[in-house]
Design a protein around this motif. Structure first.
Motif, PDB file in Angstrom:
ATOM      1  N   ALA A 234       5.451  20.106   0.502  1.00 16.68           N
ATOM      2  CA  ALA A 234       6.860  20.398   0.231  1.00 16.68           C
ATOM      3  C   ALA A 234       6.988  20.839  -1.221  1.00 16.68           C
ATOM      4  CB  ALA A 234       7.724  19.169   0.494  1.00 16.68           C
ATOM      5  N   GLY A 235       7.710  21.938  -1.419  1.00 15.75           N
ATOM      6  CA  GLY A 235       7.780  22.493  -2.765  1.00 15.75           C
ATOM      7  C   GLY A 235       6.390  22.950  -3.167  1.00 15.75           C
ATOM      8  N   ASN A 236       5.969  22.561  -4.337  1.00 20.12           N
ATOM      9  CA  ASN A 236       4.621  22.880  -4.811  1.00 20.12           C
ATOM     10  C   ASN A 236       3.703  21.670  -4.722  1.00 20.12           C
ATOM     11  OD1 ASN A 236       5.346  25.518  -5.467  1.00 20.12           O
ATOM     12  ND2 ASN A 236       6.088  24.889  -7.484  1.00 20.12           N
ATOM     13  N   VAL A 237       4.062  20.702  -3.888  1.00 17.48           N
ATOM     14  CA  VAL A 237       3.332  19.446  -3.814  1.00 17.48           C
ATOM     15  C   VAL A 237       2.700  19.281  -2.434  1.00 17.48           C
ATOM     16  CG1 VAL A 237       3.601  16.935  -3.936  1.00 17.48           C
ATOM     17  CG2 VAL A 237       4.924  18.385  -5.455  1.00 17.48           C
ATOM     18  N   SER A 238       1.474  18.802  -2.426  1.00 14.77           N
ATOM     19  CA  SER A 238       0.789  18.435  -1.187  1.00 14.77           C
ATOM     20  C   SER A 238       0.384  16.974  -1.305  1.00 14.77           C
ATOM     21  CB  SER A 238      -0.441  19.310  -0.970  1.00 14.77           C
ATOM     22  OG  SER A 238      -1.097  18.931   0.226  1.00 14.77           O
ATOM     23  N   VAL A 239       0.870  16.144  -0.378  1.00 10.70           N
ATOM     24  CA  VAL A 239       0.626  14.705  -0.426  1.00 10.70           C
ATOM     25  C   VAL A 239       0.069  14.252   0.915  1.00 10.70           C
ATOM     26  CG1 VAL A 239       1.732  12.448  -0.666  1.00 10.70           C
ATOM     27  CG2 VAL A 239       2.474  14.350  -2.102  1.00 10.70           C
ATOM     28  N   VAL A 240      -0.963  13.415   0.873  1.00 12.51           N
ATOM     29  CA  VAL A 240      -1.514  12.819   2.084  1.00 12.51           C
ATOM     30  C   VAL A 240      -1.132  11.342   2.087  1.00 12.51           C
ATOM     31  CG1 VAL A 240      -3.599  12.275   3.387  1.00 12.51           C
ATOM     32  CG2 VAL A 240      -3.417  14.467   2.198  1.00 12.51           C
ATOM     33  N   LEU A 241      -0.394  10.940   3.110  1.00 12.45           N
ATOM     34  CA  LEU A 241       0.090   9.569   3.242  1.00 12.45           C
ATOM     35  C   LEU A 241      -0.732   8.840   4.292  1.00 12.45           C
ATOM     36  CD1 LEU A 241       3.870  10.500   3.422  1.00 12.45           C
ATOM     37  CD2 LEU A 241       2.632   9.676   1.409  1.00 12.45           C
ATOM     38  N   ASN A 242      -1.040   7.571   4.022  1.00 12.96           N
ATOM     39  CA  ASN A 242      -1.761   6.761   5.006  1.00 12.96           C
ATOM     40  C   ASN A 242      -0.803   6.294   6.088  1.00 12.96           C
ATOM     41  OD1 ASN A 242      -4.331   6.819   3.762  1.00 12.96           O
ATOM     42  ND2 ASN A 242      -3.643   5.300   2.288  1.00 12.96           N
ATOM     43  N   ILE A 243      -1.283   6.329   7.307  1.00 12.54           N
ATOM     44  CA  ILE A 243      -0.530   5.820   8.451  1.00 12.54           C
ATOM     45  C   ILE A 243      -1.061   4.432   8.766  1.00 12.54           C
ATOM     46  CG2 ILE A 243      -0.184   6.094  10.940  1.00 12.54           C
ATOM     47  CD1 ILE A 243      -0.251   9.132  10.437  1.00 12.54           C
ATOM     48  N   GLY A 244      -0.174   3.511   9.113  1.00 10.95           N
ATOM     49  CA  GLY A 244      -0.634   2.186   9.494  1.00 10.95           C
ATOM     50  C   GLY A 244       0.453   1.141   9.380  1.00 10.95           C
ATOM     51  N   ILE A 245       0.051  -0.079   9.686  1.00 11.48           N
ATOM     52  CA  ILE A 245       0.943  -1.236   9.617  1.00 11.48           C
ATOM     53  C   ILE A 245       0.331  -2.214   8.618  1.00 11.48           C
ATOM     54  CG2 ILE A 245       2.045  -3.108  10.922  1.00 11.48           C
ATOM     55  CD1 ILE A 245       2.798  -0.337  12.004  1.00 11.48           C
ATOM     56  N   ALA A 246       1.061  -2.507   7.548  1.00 11.93           N
ATOM     57  CA  ALA A 246       0.577  -3.420   6.516  1.00 11.93           C
ATOM     58  C   ALA A 246       0.563  -4.852   7.024  1.00 11.93           C
ATOM     59  CB  ALA A 246       1.447  -3.311   5.269  1.00 11.93           C
ATOM     60  N   SER A 247      -0.435  -5.608   6.560  1.00 10.45           N
ATOM     61  CA  SER A 247      -0.502  -7.028   6.902  1.00 10.45           C
ATOM     62  C   SER A 247       0.604  -7.773   6.159  1.00 10.45           C
ATOM     63  CB  SER A 247      -1.873  -7.601   6.519  1.00 10.45           C
ATOM     64  OG  SER A 247      -2.059  -7.513   5.119  1.00 10.45           O
ATOM     65  N   GLN A 248       0.892  -8.972   6.610  1.00  9.52           N
ATOM     66  CA  GLN A 248       1.968  -9.759   6.001  1.00  9.52           C
ATOM     67  C   GLN A 248       1.707 -10.045   4.524  1.00  9.52           C
ATOM     68  OE1 GLN A 248       4.086 -12.752   7.779  1.00  9.52           O
ATOM     69  NE2 GLN A 248       4.678 -11.363   9.391  1.00  9.52           N
TER      70      GLN A 248
ATOM     71  N   GLY B 240       0.008  -8.136   2.569  1.00  7.81           N
ATOM     72  CA  GLY B 240      -0.052  -6.880   1.842  1.00  7.81           C
ATOM     73  C   GLY B 240      -1.427  -6.492   1.340  1.00  7.81           C
ATOM     74  N   LYS B 241      -2.446  -7.241   1.743  1.00 12.79           N
ATOM     75  CA  LYS B 241      -3.795  -6.946   1.257  1.00 12.79           C
ATOM     76  C   LYS B 241      -4.476  -5.844   2.056  1.00 12.79           C
ATOM     77  CE  LYS B 241      -4.563 -11.522  -0.656  1.00 12.79           C
ATOM     78  NZ  LYS B 241      -5.346 -12.746  -0.600  1.00 12.79           N
ATOM     79  N   THR B 242      -4.123  -5.710   3.312  1.00 14.57           N
ATOM     80  CA  THR B 242      -4.764  -4.728   4.181  1.00 14.57           C
ATOM     81  C   THR B 242      -3.715  -4.048   5.051  1.00 14.57           C
ATOM     82  OG1 THR B 242      -5.122  -6.344   5.947  1.00 14.57           O
ATOM     83  CG2 THR B 242      -6.909  -6.078   4.334  1.00 14.57           C
ATOM     84  N   TYR B 243      -4.156  -3.058   5.798  1.00 12.35           N
ATOM     85  CA  TYR B 243      -3.311  -2.475   6.833  1.00 12.35           C
ATOM     86  C   TYR B 243      -4.201  -2.011   7.970  1.00 12.35           C
ATOM     87  CZ  TYR B 243      -4.508   2.200   5.021  1.00 12.35           C
ATOM     88  OH  TYR B 243      -5.161   3.328   4.620  1.00 12.35           O
TER      89      TYR B 243
ATOM     90  N   LYS C 176       2.902  -0.765  -3.203  1.00 14.05           N
ATOM     91  CA  LYS C 176       4.007  -1.110  -4.094  1.00 14.05           C
ATOM     92  C   LYS C 176       3.658  -2.424  -4.792  1.00 14.05           C
ATOM     93  CE  LYS C 176       8.993  -1.926  -3.972  1.00 14.05           C
ATOM     94  NZ  LYS C 176      10.176  -2.001  -3.090  1.00 14.05           N
ATOM     95  N   ASN C 177       3.643  -2.401  -6.120  1.00 15.80           N
ATOM     96  CA  ASN C 177       3.315  -3.587  -6.918  1.00 15.80           C
ATOM     97  C   ASN C 177       1.979  -4.203  -6.504  1.00 15.80           C
ATOM     98  OD1 ASN C 177       5.797  -3.337  -8.283  1.00 15.80           O
ATOM     99  ND2 ASN C 177       6.833  -4.505  -6.674  1.00 15.80           N
ATOM    100  N   GLY C 178       0.992  -3.341  -6.209  1.00 14.85           N
ATOM    101  CA  GLY C 178      -0.343  -3.813  -5.867  1.00 14.85           C
ATOM    102  C   GLY C 178      -0.508  -4.318  -4.450  1.00 14.85           C
ATOM    103  N   LYS C 179       0.521  -4.163  -3.628  1.00 11.43           N
ATOM    104  CA  LYS C 179       0.446  -4.611  -2.233  1.00 11.43           C
ATOM    105  C   LYS C 179       0.797  -3.474  -1.299  1.00 11.43           C
ATOM    106  CE  LYS C 179       1.396  -9.485  -2.864  1.00 11.43           C
ATOM    107  NZ  LYS C 179       2.078 -10.637  -2.320  1.00 11.43           N
ATOM    108  N   ASN C 180       0.232  -3.533  -0.095  1.00 10.43           N
ATOM    109  CA  ASN C 180       0.575  -2.564   0.937  1.00 10.43           C
ATOM    110  C   ASN C 180       1.862  -2.978   1.626  1.00 10.43           C
ATOM    111  OD1 ASN C 180      -1.832  -0.868   0.845  1.00 10.43           O
ATOM    112  ND2 ASN C 180      -2.923  -2.634   1.646  1.00 10.43           N
ATOM    113  N   ILE C 181       2.741  -2.005   1.824  1.00  6.13           N
ATOM    114  CA  ILE C 181       3.965  -2.239   2.592  1.00  6.13           C
ATOM    115  C   ILE C 181       4.079  -1.118   3.625  1.00  6.13           C
ATOM    116  CG2 ILE C 181       5.171  -3.444   0.729  1.00  6.13           C
ATOM    117  CD1 ILE C 181       6.772  -0.819   0.307  1.00  6.13           C
TER     118      ILE C 181
END
Length: 164
Positions: free
Chosen positions: A115-129, A131-134, A152-157
């Motif tokens: 989008a625009g001049n940016v290309s971003v790859v986002l991870n798909i998944g469900i974070a653990s409660q 936040g250490k893994t997904y 976010k703040n060192g944890k997966n959400i």
């Protein structure tokens, strides 16, 4: 006599290697191809998916996307803040020797947005409660949900974009 034994040993070794190669070729060498669950591919997404971080609108062509990104999502992902449009692709994740390749959404591990001049790859998944893994696997993305993992703040959400 010694030369004959050496020749016989080398000949036997070569025969064993040749037999092994023939067996591998007949049975097929393991390939790291993109996943295919053996079911019909789902139709491309069409409609608006949203969550507290913004919206993604798909027009059903399997390529075009319009996004509305909150300041927080922009900071977490590098996507441009506000409204923009571009292209998208669901990806397999890094599969050597292919790298990330386009796949159907129900087996994807990543979502690439340009989008625009940016290309971003986002991870798909469900974070653990904690936040250490997904986790991610077949059918993590569905026709009504696109769960994106953010750090976010060192944890997966999980930012779960739901179809409206």
């Amino acid at each position: 006599m010694t030369r004959r034994r050496i020749f016989a040993a080398v000949f036997c070794l070569m025969a064993i290697i040749a037999a092994g190669l023939i067996i591998m070729l007949r049975n097929g060498v393991h390939r790291n191809d993109p996943p295919d669950p053996g079911t019909p591919a789902p139709d491309p997404h069409k409609g608006t998916f949203s969550c507290e971080y913004g919206t993604m609108t798909f027009n059903g062509d399997g390529k075009s996307i319009s996004i509305s990104v909150t300041p927080e999502l922009a900071e977490l992902t590098g996507l441009p803040e506000g409204d923009s449009s571009g292209t998208y692709a669901f990806l397999s994740g890094n599969l050597p020797p292919h790298g990330s390749v386009d796949v159907r959404y129900d087996v994807a591990h990543e979502l690439e947005i340009n989008a625009g001049n940016v290309s971003v790859v986002l991870n798909i998944g469900i974070a653990s409660q904690d936040g250490k893994t997904y986790t991610v696997g077949y059918y993590t993305v569905t026709d009504s949900s696109i769960p994106i993992v953010l750090e976010k703040n060192g944890k997966n959400i999980t930012a779960d974009f739901k179809k409206q």
